[in-house]
Design a protein around this motif. Structure first.
Motif, short mmCIF file in Angstrom:
data_model
loop_
_atom_site.label_atom_id
_atom_site.label_comp_id
_atom_site.label_asym_id
_atom_site.label_seq_id
_atom_site.Cartn_x
_atom_site.Cartn_y
_atom_site.Cartn_z
N ILE A 58 0.78 -1.13 0.02
CA ILE A 58 0.06 0.08 -0.11
C ILE A 58 0.95 1.07 -0.05
O ILE A 58 1.97 1.21 0.38
N ALA A 59 0.30 2.39 -0.27
CA ALA A 59 0.89 3.59 -0.30
C ALA A 59 0.03 4.42 0.82
O ALA A 59 -0.89 4.20 0.96
N SER B 117 -2.50 8.34 -8.42
CA SER B 117 -1.59 7.26 -8.39
C SER B 117 -1.60 6.26 -9.51
O SER B 117 -0.90 5.50 -9.68
N ARG C 222 1.48 -4.73 -6.11
CA ARG C 222 1.68 -3.60 -5.18
C ARG C 222 0.90 -2.34 -5.79
O ARG C 222 -0.16 -1.86 -5.07
N ARG D 68 -2.36 -1.01 -3.78
CA ARG D 68 -2.15 0.39 -3.22
C ARG D 68 -3.43 1.27 -3.68
O ARG D 68 -3.99 1.86 -2.75
#
Length: 488
Positions: A10-11, A56, A114, A118
């Motif tokens: 995650i971010a 993102s 990933r 995220r």
């Protein structure tokens, strides 16, 4: 799935809001970040949050070539048969030669996993807090609806890449991917069937919330995008009637590009045909990490100068000369309309994507176009045996090739013609590997311009091969023992 701020999955929510692309942001601790509650407290904060998710989709992550969804789009074409490396430049080469997909420690298989988790995690923060936020109900519905679409899109991409394909008419109990519906729960892999059920539920819930919403630009997601995603998902599931119905809904009121517009570089998200895309503004450019730094023909990067992307020569040679899509590629590699002094020249190279200039790699990224909806509707109707399937195809292809005539084919022959048109139309837009997988087709690069050196000798892969299921990243399994690995 375990959600852990110290891991790659995650971010930080606030990082997306602020638009940071620092390579060390995953190392920050929760106390250094804006809390989830603060980031979703009211309608204004929620709007910033959804804009963070928009960002993102194209922000640079760890490596230069990991530019969000656009980078994954490249991987999905590079692993297929229609995108060719005429030379080796190192970027995504392990995807091209299929060595990454069997290496659980590969950065290339970690990148999509990933990236989409995220996006899912940040969508969950919105979905699970929007109802309690203060402010305009209309704004909260708009933001939550878009977040549901992002969550559906993320899970859909992941289950296609890391799980066995969906087979209509079976129970699809094979391992899918972890269904992340909160920001904290640790869960194992849900079945493929259950993942698709949740994807469809999120899409349906989003449609209710987005009904009547007029989006300001194509980076936002509206009801037409929801319909388009519903069509995509159900095409993969083999729910032909549903796929055809939603594809038809998605293109209502939408236009196709003119022939003149088609060759302008696929770089403007305001294009009449684009339904969803990212606008790469100068303030947020990633320079050598932009989509255009890898997929354009004219940006002066070492990747493009040395190893521009080419089309499968067998596919190209089947495109009629009267078809404008042939003009997106240079059979000689000379590209006479472009100034390519100092660039290596190879046959069949693409100029579908053009960056702003040789010194500016910005190129807007297309995630959904109206043409795809015609192709979905035509394919689904052809598989159903509907009488108007060929007409739907004609309505698209005649806009690309004035000499095209209404197909008299039926059954599998018509399906094959539609799939051929899909290969030409959607080249370089991230569909080919996934299309091969959903149709249970072999990878076949033989007899074309693929090099045995750069492909590592991987010119054919049967549909039954275990490598179609990319391995789950080892970092995920180490963080969450509930997650089982695919067959090694």
């Amino acid at each position: 799935m375990k959600i852990n701020l110290s891991k790659y999955l995650i971010a930080a929510f606030s990082v997306l809001i602020l638009g940071s692309c620092s390579s060390d942001f995953l190392e920050k601790t929760p106390t250094e970040l804006i809390s989830e509650d603060a980031a979703t407290a009211d309608a204004d904060a929620l709007t910033l949050a959804i804009n963070g998710i928009h960002r993102s989709m194209y922000m640079r992550y760890e490596d230069q070539n990991q530019m969000g969804a656009g980078g994954v789009m490249q991987q999905m074409d590079i692993a297929g048969d229609d995108l060719v490396y005429p030379a080796s430049n190192g970027w995504y080469l392990s995807v091209y030669n299929w060595t990454a997909v069997i290496n659980e420690n590969s950065a290339e298989i970690k990148f999509p996993y990933r990236t989409f988790y995220r996006i899912i995690r940040n969508a969950n923060a919105i979905i699970n807090n929007a109802d309690a936020a203060t402010g305009s109900q209309t704004v909260r519905n708009m933001v939550k609806g878009q977040a549901l679409l992002y969550r559906a899109f993320g899970h859909f991409q992941l289950v296609q890449i890391y799980a066995k394909r969906y087979v209509n008419g079976t129970n699809n109990s094979q391992d899918g991917v972890p269904l992340a519906l909160t920001t904290t729960d640790m869960v194992g892999r849900s079945s493929v069937e259950d993942v698709y059920k949740q994807i469809n539920k999120d899409l349906d819930d989003a449609m209710v919330l987005l009904d009547g919403y007029k989006k300001p630009d194509n980076s936002n997601l509206d009801l037409s995008v929801a319909n388009g995603l519903k069509a995509r998902v159900n095409l993969v599931q083999g729910n032909w009637a549903v796929a055809a119905d939603y594809a038809a809904k998605a293109k209502v009121g939408k236009s196709l590009m003119s022939i003149a517009e088609y060759t302008k570089g696929f770089n403007d998200y305001t294009n009449v045909e684009w339904m969803w895309g990212s606008d790469i503004i100068e303030l947020q450019t990633e320079y050598f990490g932009n989509f255009g730094a890898y997929m354009s023909r004219n940006f002066s990067s070492s990747v493009i100068r040395a190893s521009p992307k080419a089309i499968n020569s067998k596919l190209y040679n089947q495109i009629p000369a009267t078809d404008v899509r042939a003009a997106l590629f240079s059979k000689t590699g000379e590209h006479p309309t472009l100034n390519l002094a100092g660039f290596n020249k190879y046959p069949y190279t693409s100029q579908k994507y053009l960056a702003v200039s040789t010194g500016d790699s910005r190129c807007d990224v297309p995630y959904m176009r109206v043409a795809e909806m015609y192709l979905i509707e035509a394919e689904a109707k052809a598989r159903l045996g509907s009488a108007d399937a060929a007409q739907v195809l004609f309505n698209l292809v005649s806009k690309r090739d004035p000499a095209y005539v209404l197909s008299a084919k039926t059954g599998q022959a018509l399906v094959d013609e539609i799939l051929f048109q899909r290969r030409i139309e959607l080249w370089g837009e991230g569909f080919r590997f996934l299309d091969l997988k959903r149709t249970n087709s072999d990878l076949d690069r033989t007899g074309a311009n693929h090099s045995t050196i750069f492909t590592g000798g991987v010119l054919s892969v049967p549909a039954s091969d275990k490598r179609w299921q990319w391995l789950i990243p080892r970092a995920e399994i180490n963080a969450n023992p509930l997650v089982r690995q695919n067959e090694l």
